[in-house]
Design an enzyme around this catalytic site. Structure first.
Site, PDB file in Angstrom:
ATOM      1  N   CYS A   1      16.239  80.722  -8.007  1.00 28.04           N
ATOM      2  CA  CYS A   1      16.452  81.720  -7.086  1.00 28.04           C
ATOM      3  C   CYS A   1      15.639  83.285  -7.541  1.00 28.04           C
ATOM      4  O   CYS A   1      16.286  83.819  -8.325  1.00 28.04           O
ATOM      5  CB  CYS A   1      18.039  81.909  -6.740  1.00 28.04           C
ATOM      6  SG  CYS A   1      18.321  83.135  -5.769  1.00 28.04           S
TER       7      CYS A   1
ATOM      8  N   CYS B   1      18.188  86.185  -6.638  1.00 29.98           N
ATOM      9  CA  CYS B   1      19.181  86.328  -7.575  1.00 29.98           C
ATOM     10  C   CYS B   1      18.622  86.979  -8.917  1.00 29.98           C
ATOM     11  O   CYS B   1      19.260  87.527  -9.846  1.00 29.98           O
ATOM     12  CB  CYS B   1      19.854  85.063  -8.061  1.00 29.98           C
ATOM     13  SG  CYS B   1      20.070  83.956  -6.320  1.00 29.98           S
ATOM     14  N   ASP B   2      17.670  86.282  -9.646  1.00 24.20           N
ATOM     15  CA  ASP B   2      17.311  86.431 -10.938  1.00 24.20           C
ATOM     16  C   ASP B   2      16.138  87.228 -11.122  1.00 24.20           C
ATOM     17  O   ASP B   2      15.973  87.422 -12.527  1.00 24.20           O
ATOM     18  CB  ASP B   2      17.086  85.150 -11.796  1.00 24.20           C
ATOM     19  CG  ASP B   2      18.675  84.254 -11.738  1.00 24.20           C
ATOM     20  OD1 ASP B   2      19.625  84.800 -11.735  1.00 24.20           O
ATOM     21  OD2 ASP B   2      18.557  82.940 -11.657  1.00 24.20           O
TER      22      ASP B   2
END
Ligand code: NAP
Length: 327
Positions: free
Chosen positions: A133, A136-137
């Protein structure tokens, strides 16, 4: 018989539970025995969920959603659904423990699973440089060299997004042309931070405690070389978890559960879908939560219509006659 049984304990399932519980429907939510909380349980800092300006850890966010759902009367069971009988007006859910429950309605919110590379090092370094992701990261890879694996829209979108952070992004694709839409391809071709590694597959993710590189293998002649880098984003597609309803509800060409327009109504009356199982595109915690809201409101209307028509909650035969009703 339960008013509504919710299957899935990600943002879609818990949000549906919060709404259904606040509507006094006393929902029963089946969380998985091992994957309770869904995808966010594998995420560290969540910085894009509204209401948490300092960010919140994925597991903590899920714990809060569960607490909120339970506060209003949701019953949560940690068990796995092994089979569903949803043809008739009464929806029967059988669990791994052998227990079974009946509901007048069902919300199916089992999410989706990232496809994995299935190569050495991937599992061990997941969350330590291997990610599924970018939104997300990506933030954690400022000024790092990283790779994105895949050639579809997701891979190109992630690679382009990640150039905001990374100093260099290798796009590793198994063929010499992309599957992604032309406009997105062009955007990536024009981006000086993206370097394409064509006709290649990742044979191994290298590193002990953190990613230090990947072993890249040519899909043409099998030759191998090491590519030093600090992060690997796998974007080779997602598979909605629909196995329990295959052959029971309509499925789209994208493999997601078909729903009627912007509603959560599946092709089977009384069965509603929410979250990633119906969304091939956005797949965000916030959009899944919104989808859970839609499902709970649709269930409320569905049950109200059943009751208005005079079917007592537990009277399956009367519900039967109403099951085809357009509600
Ligand atoms: P996808 O279109 O199925 O593409 C998956 C890519 O990964 C393909 O290039 C495929 O290679 C590659 N791949 C699959 N298995 C692999 C493996 N085991 N090892 C290496 N490579 C592998 O999936 P997606 O990109 O996630 O997109 C899913 C859907 O969402 C699509 O309909 C897409 O259009 C949509 N989407 C849209 C947007 C947007 O419009 N902004 C953004 C993201 C996603 P091959 O090409 O060789 O098969």
């Amino acid at each position: 018989m339960r008013n509504v049984i919710i299957i899935g304990s990600g943002p879609a399932g818990y949000t549906a539970a919060i709404y259904a519980a606040r509507a006094n429907l006393e929902p029963l939510l089946i969380a998985s025995s091992v994957e309770a909380g869904g995808e966010l349980m594998n995420t560290t800092e969540v910085e894009n969920f509204p209401g948490f300006p300092e960010g919140i850890q994925g597991p903590e966010l899920m714990a809060k959603m569960q607490e909120q759902a339970e506060k209003f009367g949701t019953e949560v069971l940690y068990d796995d659904v092994v089979s569903l009988d949803i043809d008739g007006p009464v929806k029967k859910v059988t669990l791994g423990s052998g227990k079974s429950f009946e509901g007048a309605s069902l919300i199916y919110a089992t999410g989706s699973a990232h496809r994995k590379l299935d190569v050495a090092g991937e599992e061990k370094l997941s969350g330590r440089g291997v990610s599924y992701c970018a939104t997300c990261d990506g933030f954690f890879f400022r000024e790092r060299e990283i790779a994105v694996v895949g050639g579809g829209d997701s891979a190109i979108e992630e690679a382009t997004f990640l150039t905001k952070f990374a100093s260099k992004v290798y796009l590793i694709h198994r063929r010499d042309e992309l599957r992604a839409s032309k406009i997105m391809q062009q955007r990536a071709f024009d981006n000086p931070k993206i370097e394409f590694v064509w006709n290649s597959r990742v044979a191994e993710v290298l590193g002990e405690d953190a990613v230090t590189g990947v072993l890249v293998e040519s899909t043409v002649d099998g030759s191998q070389r090491e590519l030093p880098l600090q992060g690997v984003f796998v974007a080779i597609g997602n598979d909605p978890r629909t196995h329990l309803v295959h052959g029971k509800v309509d499925i789209t060409d994208a493999g997601t559960i078909w729903v009627d327009g912007r509603s959560s109504h599946t092709s089977v009356p009384g069965v509603f879908a929410a979250g990633d199982v119906l969304d091939p595109t956005y797949r965000q915690a916030v959009t899944a939560a919104g989808s859970g809201t839609v499902a709970a409101l649709d269930v409320e209307h569905y049950l109200a219509a059943l009751n208005e028509a005079g079917a007592p909650e537990s009277d399956a035969s009367q519900i039967d006659s109403l099951a085809g009703a357009d509600v």
